[in-house]
Design a protein around this motif. Structure first.
Motif, PDB file in Angstrom:
ATOM      1  N   VAL A   5      39.869  29.560  46.146  1.00 17.31           N
ATOM      2  CA  VAL A   5      39.727  28.435  45.233  1.00 17.31           C
ATOM      3  C   VAL A   5      39.719  28.918  43.790  1.00 17.31           C
ATOM      4  CG1 VAL A   5      38.537  27.015  46.939  1.00 17.31           C
ATOM      5  CG2 VAL A   5      37.203  28.448  45.390  1.00 17.31           C
ATOM      6  N   CYS A   6      40.130  28.034  42.893  1.00 15.20           N
ATOM      7  CA  CYS A   6      40.375  28.405  41.497  1.00 15.20           C
ATOM      8  C   CYS A   6      39.627  27.439  40.572  1.00 15.20           C
ATOM      9  CB  CYS A   6      41.875  28.341  41.198  1.00 15.20           C
ATOM     10  SG  CYS A   6      42.908  29.187  42.435  1.00 15.20           S
ATOM     11  N   VAL A  64      44.267  29.951  33.973  1.00 13.62           N
ATOM     12  CA  VAL A  64      45.344  30.108  34.948  1.00 13.62           C
ATOM     13  C   VAL A  64      45.793  31.567  35.026  1.00 13.62           C
ATOM     14  CG1 VAL A  64      47.718  29.468  35.535  1.00 13.62           C
ATOM     15  CG2 VAL A  64      46.116  27.715  34.735  1.00 13.62           C
ATOM     16  N   ALA A  65      45.962  32.197  33.875  1.00 13.34           N
ATOM     17  CA  ALA A  65      46.431  33.578  33.852  1.00 13.34           C
ATOM     18  C   ALA A  65      45.446  34.534  34.515  1.00 13.34           C
ATOM     19  CB  ALA A  65      46.702  34.012  32.414  1.00 13.34           C
ATOM     20  N   ALA A  85      44.338  28.408  53.041  1.00 14.65           N
ATOM     21  CA  ALA A  85      44.353  27.266  52.131  1.00 14.65           C
ATOM     22  C   ALA A  85      44.084  27.746  50.719  1.00 14.65           C
ATOM     23  CB  ALA A  85      43.311  26.224  52.530  1.00 14.65           C
ATOM     24  N   PHE A  86      44.691  27.059  49.759  1.00 15.83           N
ATOM     25  CA  PHE A  86      44.378  27.220  48.345  1.00 15.83           C
ATOM     26  C   PHE A  86      43.914  25.871  47.815  1.00 15.83           C
ATOM     27  CE2 PHE A  86      47.587  30.729  48.444  1.00 15.83           C
ATOM     28  CZ  PHE A  86      46.787  31.748  47.945  1.00 15.83           C
ATOM     29  N   GLY A  92      42.642  24.339  37.601  1.00 14.86           N
ATOM     30  CA  GLY A  92      42.716  25.327  38.670  1.00 14.86           C
ATOM     31  C   GLY A  92      43.782  25.013  39.700  1.00 14.86           C
ATOM     32  N   GLU A  93      44.229  23.752  39.773  1.00 15.26           N
ATOM     33  CA  GLU A  93      45.320  23.418  40.686  1.00 15.26           C
ATOM     34  C   GLU A  93      46.620  24.115  40.277  1.00 15.26           C
ATOM     35  OE1 GLU A  93      44.854  19.730  43.320  1.00 15.26           O
ATOM     36  OE2 GLU A  93      45.399  18.991  41.331  1.00 15.26           O
ATOM     37  N   LEU A  94      46.777  24.393  38.994  1.00 16.42           N
ATOM     38  CA  LEU A  94      47.970  25.119  38.554  1.00 16.42           C
ATOM     39  C   LEU A  94      47.899  26.580  38.987  1.00 16.42           C
ATOM     40  CD1 LEU A  94      47.999  22.499  36.808  1.00 16.42           C
ATOM     41  CD2 LEU A  94      49.146  23.838  35.043  1.00 16.42           C
ATOM     42  N   THR A  95      46.698  27.160  38.911  1.00 14.02           N
ATOM     43  CA  THR A  95      46.503  28.509  39.426  1.00 14.02           C
ATOM     44  C   THR A  95      46.831  28.549  40.915  1.00 14.02           C
ATOM     45  OG1 THR A  95      44.606  28.623  37.921  1.00 14.02           O
ATOM     46  CG2 THR A  95      44.913  30.465  39.436  1.00 14.02           C
TER      47      THR A  95
END
Length: 317
Positions: A5-6, A64-65, A85-86, A92-95
């Motif tokens: 998760v991000c 993101v980076a 799963a991510f 964080g959805e872009l990550t």
């Protein structure tokens, strides 16, 4: 089952990139991502102060980076099974999309650059803000938010909802909040994930056709009600809508529970999402991947839980 998760905006801290820059190839990777992001990621992640990296146009590309760097380091030169799963909270959805193969790193940075600048511009149009409402009953919390003319922008857990709207309305909520709940104003200058972001959504919709999304290699759990995404085109549709729609992280956690998650790793800057999971997904193994010193333990967790559905041994960080 392992999920990665991000985190979203607000998790960043001054200098949080410093430990990662020492890894081989990290500075080169950051330089490559800085160009499409339109900012100097290395400088902001190592030298800039809290006020500077609070700026939406800086914070979002930086998050993101760094998430990409941390997760890439976890798997680099390692014979590790992929997660099952991510998921990411807000930006964080872009990550998660980059990690899951939906977007190239370059396209993820191009998208976050447009997203962050468009959201910052929409936020500057009028004084708006957000506040976390902690405790109370869900029914009363939502009713009180609506009574003050506010929007429920983030449904983070059973005990936490983030309200958003005009600065005046947020101040009124702080004075007259739900019963048995605390209202905590947040240091943000925008009512993100509400109709106040309609202009940002239009900009993203105009930009989206320039991207080339692929179907994810690992399922993505969406902020849109916990929908499990298996199509790159569907991901892009939802990520455009997301800036002006609520983030339902509670639904994401419920989706992970239904899929049998036994372990979760949160990439840097970690702690927010594992903190929510500790209360909402009791009994799963949790790991914060904040520095390279955490890599060995995270790799051990990957090996133990990827593809495993049996109950894990207790391990929480």
């Amino acid at each position: 089952m392992l999920a990665i998760v991000c985190p979203g905006q607000g998790a960043q801290k001054p200098g949080f990139l410093n430990p990662w820059r020492e890894l081989p190839g990290a500075e080169e990777a950051l330089a490559a991502m800085s160009a499409p992001a339109g900012i100097d990621l290395l400088r902001h992640g190592t030298e800039s102060d809290a006020d500077t990296i609070r700026d939406t146009a800086v914070a979002q590309p930086l998050l993101v980076a760094v998430g990409i760097i941390a997760a890439s380091s976890l798997y680099q030169d390692q014979d590790l099974p992929a997660p099952e799963a991510f998921a990411g909270h807000s930006v964080g959805e872009l990550t998660a999309a980059a990690l899951g193969g939906v977007l190239s790193n370059e396209d993820a940075m191009r998208l976050v650059a447009v997203r962050s600048q468009a959201m910052a511009k929409a936020a500057a149009a009028e004084p708006t803000s957000m506040a976390a409402v902690v405790g109370g009953t869900r029914e009363d919390v939502l009713a009180t938010i609506e009574r003050h003319g506010l929007h429920a922008a983030n449904l983070n857990s059973a005990a936490q909802v983030v309200a958003a709207g005009s600065a005046e309305q947020i101040a009124a909520l702080a004075e007259d909040g739900p019963v048995k709940a605390r209202v905590i104003p947040l240091p943000v200058a925008g009512a993100f994930h509400t109709p106040y972001m309609a202009g940002a959504r239009e900009e993203l919709a105009a930009f989206a056709p320039s991207l080339s999304p692929q179907d994810p290699t690992v399922p993505l759990i969406s902020n849109a009600g916990g929908e499990v995404i298996s199509s790159g085109a569907r991901y892009l549709e939802l990520i455009v809508d997301q800036v002006a729609s609520p983030v339902d992280w509670e639904a994401c956690m419920a989706a992970l529970r239904r899929r049998g998650v036994t372990a979760m790793i949160e990439v840097a800057p970690a702690g927010t999402l594992t903190g929510l999971a500790k209360r909402e997904l009791k009994g799963i193994a949790l790991m914060n991947l904040n520095t390279p010193d955490d890599l060995d333990a995270a790799r051990t967790l990957v090996r133990e839980h990827a593809g495993i559905t049996a109950a894990p041994t207790a391990q929480e960080n």
